[in-house]
Design a protein around this motif. Structure first.
Motif, short mmCIF file in Angstrom:
data_model
loop_
_atom_site.label_atom_id
_atom_site.label_comp_id
_atom_site.label_asym_id
_atom_site.label_seq_id
_atom_site.Cartn_x
_atom_site.Cartn_y
_atom_site.Cartn_z
N CYS A 18 0.87 -1.18 0.00
CA CYS A 18 0.00 0.00 0.00
C CYS A 18 0.90 1.23 0.00
CB CYS A 18 -0.89 -0.03 1.25
SG CYS A 18 -1.99 1.39 1.34
N PRO A 19 1.30 1.69 -1.21
CA PRO A 19 2.23 2.82 -1.27
C PRO A 19 1.63 4.07 -0.64
CG PRO A 19 1.88 1.80 -3.44
CD PRO A 19 0.85 1.24 -2.53
N CYS A 22 -1.80 7.18 -1.60
CA CYS A 22 -2.92 6.73 -2.44
C CYS A 22 -4.26 7.07 -1.79
CB CYS A 22 -2.78 5.23 -2.72
SG CYS A 22 -4.16 4.58 -3.66
N GLY A 23 -4.72 6.24 -0.87
CA GLY A 23 -5.99 6.52 -0.17
C GLY A 23 -7.22 6.29 -1.03
N MET A 24 -7.06 5.71 -2.20
CA MET A 24 -8.22 5.56 -3.10
C MET A 24 -9.33 4.72 -2.48
SD MET A 24 -9.78 3.52 -5.58
CE MET A 24 -8.66 2.24 -6.05
N CYS A 25 -8.95 3.65 -1.76
CA CYS A 25 -10.01 2.78 -1.23
C CYS A 25 -10.77 3.48 -0.09
CB CYS A 25 -9.45 1.42 -0.80
SG CYS A 25 -8.10 1.50 0.36
N PHE A 90 -9.46 -4.77 2.20
CA PHE A 90 -9.11 -4.26 0.89
C PHE A 90 -7.60 -4.40 0.65
CE2 PHE A 90 -8.63 -1.41 -2.63
CZ PHE A 90 -9.82 -1.57 -3.32
N PRO A 91 -7.14 -4.81 -0.52
CA PRO A 91 -7.83 -5.00 -1.80
C PRO A 91 -8.33 -6.43 -2.05
CG PRO A 91 -5.49 -5.11 -2.17
CD PRO A 91 -5.68 -4.92 -0.70
N GLY A 110 -1.47 -0.88 -5.59
CA GLY A 110 -0.53 -1.67 -4.80
C GLY A 110 -0.45 -3.13 -5.20
S1 SF4 Z 1 -6.23 1.38 -3.06
FE1 SF4 Z 1 -4.58 -0.02 -2.53
S2 SF4 Z 1 -2.70 1.23 -2.59
FE2 SF4 Z 1 -4.46 2.62 -2.47
S3 SF4 Z 1 -4.75 3.05 -0.28
FE3 SF4 Z 1 -6.10 1.32 -0.82
S4 SF4 Z 1 -4.89 -0.53 -0.37
FE4 SF4 Z 1 -3.47 1.21 -0.46
#
Ligand code: SF4
Ligand code: SF4
Length: 371
Positions: A18-19, A22-25, A90-91, A110
């Motif tokens: 999980c770089p 990001c925070g997309m999820c 997640f994911p 990630g």
């Molecule tokens: S979408 Fe993936 S990389 Fe982005 S914050 Fe969520 S777990 Fe991390």
């Protein structure tokens, strides 16, 4: 030892991380399980919201009601040790059909880096944490599957799902090439029981109607003014891109960390021209087709469509046709991303389209359920 079948094949051999940034999820409003509610109620009153609808539940509040989770600050979770089970999960997605299938969300960047933790070990930990939720979910979904197969037999439209999967796996290349895709889409509409053997490529595929098919599908998924209901595409610079379609136009905006949408550009959907992946792009696309083909959630969405259509189509037509239509949706999105951002139609362009597309499948009606 679990008394049910768990399929880990999608995650075996992969690594995930999980770089930072990001925070997309955290844009997907996570459900809060009943046992998790007291922590949030006591420590963060007002940050828990009730979600109404067919399956009412509690969830974490979002910034301005439609942005990221209220606990995300500078793209970091401020309640990390107490984040919800769905945040931890997640994911990974656990899909209950007549077994449990562990699927990976390819919208998470990630999972593409090849670095990080062993995905199989992580998945086993996720499954063990969900062990109380699995048996009741499986009991429910197994009953729905039983009824579905009964209905298929009665209607005379049953095919063997493993045989369909094997056929797609042996012919994945066909689904990645427009001349074959065009034939598969046509034949799935007209043949009583479709077979892939002996299919010849369309010498001159009708690009206009293929483009229209992809455009209609993609536009439907973007047809909302509510950021919560449109697909998010997290790009390499961690921008949360959102595309909203209305009146034949696509409006591209980027959501900021406060939950505001910042307008970038609009284009006429007709101006997006369908691109054909190059050789490397086709290789990435074929891998994705194989991934979809192995997913119970994809099969479950085909079954749901058959049920919705009153068991009119043979399962082989429904399965091959749905796979072809999914690829068209993806290719049009690849073309749209290229129009806005110049991502191309090679390996990178197809990969970015998958990142854009893969999370959307969670919204598809399906027989079975993500748990
Ligand atoms: S979408 Fe993936 S990389 Fe982005 S914050 Fe969520 S777990 Fe991390
Ligand atoms: S609780 Fe944390 S991990 Fe979960 S959505 Fe909110 S910010 Fe993200």
């Amino acid at each position: 030892m679990a008394e049910y079948e768990i399929d880990y094949s999608e995650v075996a051999g992969r690594r995930i991380e999980c770089p930072e940034g990001c925070g997309m999820c955290c844009l997907c409003q996570p459900e809060v399980l009943p046992e998790e509610r007291p922590f949030f109620k006591e420590n963060y009153p007002g940050r828990l919201v009730k979600i109404r609808g067919p399956e009412p539940h509690h969830a974490l509040a979002l910034k301005k009601g439609c942005g990221s989770c209220v606990f995300l600050e500078n793209r970091k979770c401020t309640v990390y040790d107490n984040r919800t089970a769905y945040c931890r999960q997640f994911p990974f997605h656990l899909y209950a059909s007549d077994r449990i299938k562990v699927e990976l969300d390819l919208s998470c960047r990630g999972v593409w880096t090849g670095n990080g933790a062993d995905a199989l070990a992580e998945a086993k930990d996720i499954v063990s944490r969900a062990s109380a939720r699995i048996p009741p979910a499986l009991e429910q979904s197994a009953a729905v599957y039983k009824e579905f197969y009964f209905n298929c037999r009665e209607a005379g439209v049953l095919s063997d799902p493993s045989r369909l999967r094997m056929t797609v796996s042996e012919n994945a290349g066909m689904f990645a090439e427009l001349p074959y895709l065009s034939r598969i889409m046509d034949l799935s509409q007209i043949e009583p029981v479709m077979s892939l053997s002996g299919i010849q490529p369309e010498p001159r595929p009708d690009m206009d109607s293929l483009e229209e098919a992809g455009r209609d599908l993609a536009m439907e998924s973007m047809g909302s003014e509510d950021p919560l209901n449109v697909p998010v595409y997290c790009d390499k610079d961690w921008n949360w891109n959102m595309f909203m379609a209305s009146g034949g136009k696509i409006r591209w905006s980027v959501m900021d960390d406060d939950g505001d949408l910042n307008y970038r550009e609009s284009v006429n959907a007709d101006d997006v021209k369908l691109m054909i992946p190059d050789r490397e792009g086709i290789r990435v696309l074929r891998d994705y087709i194989n991934t979809l083909n192995g997913r119970d959630s994809f099969m479950g969405s085909v079954f749901s469509m058959m049920d919705y259509n009153g068991y009119e189509d043979d399962m082989s037509n429904a399965y091959y046709g749905s796979m072809a239509v999914t690829v068209m949706d993806l290719l049009w999105r690849m073309s749209m991303l290229d129009r806005f951002m110049g991502t191309g139609c090679g390996a990178e362009g197809v990969r970015e389209a998958i990142i854009f597309y893969d999370m959307d499948r969670l919204d598809a009606p399906a027989i079975g359920a993500f748990i």
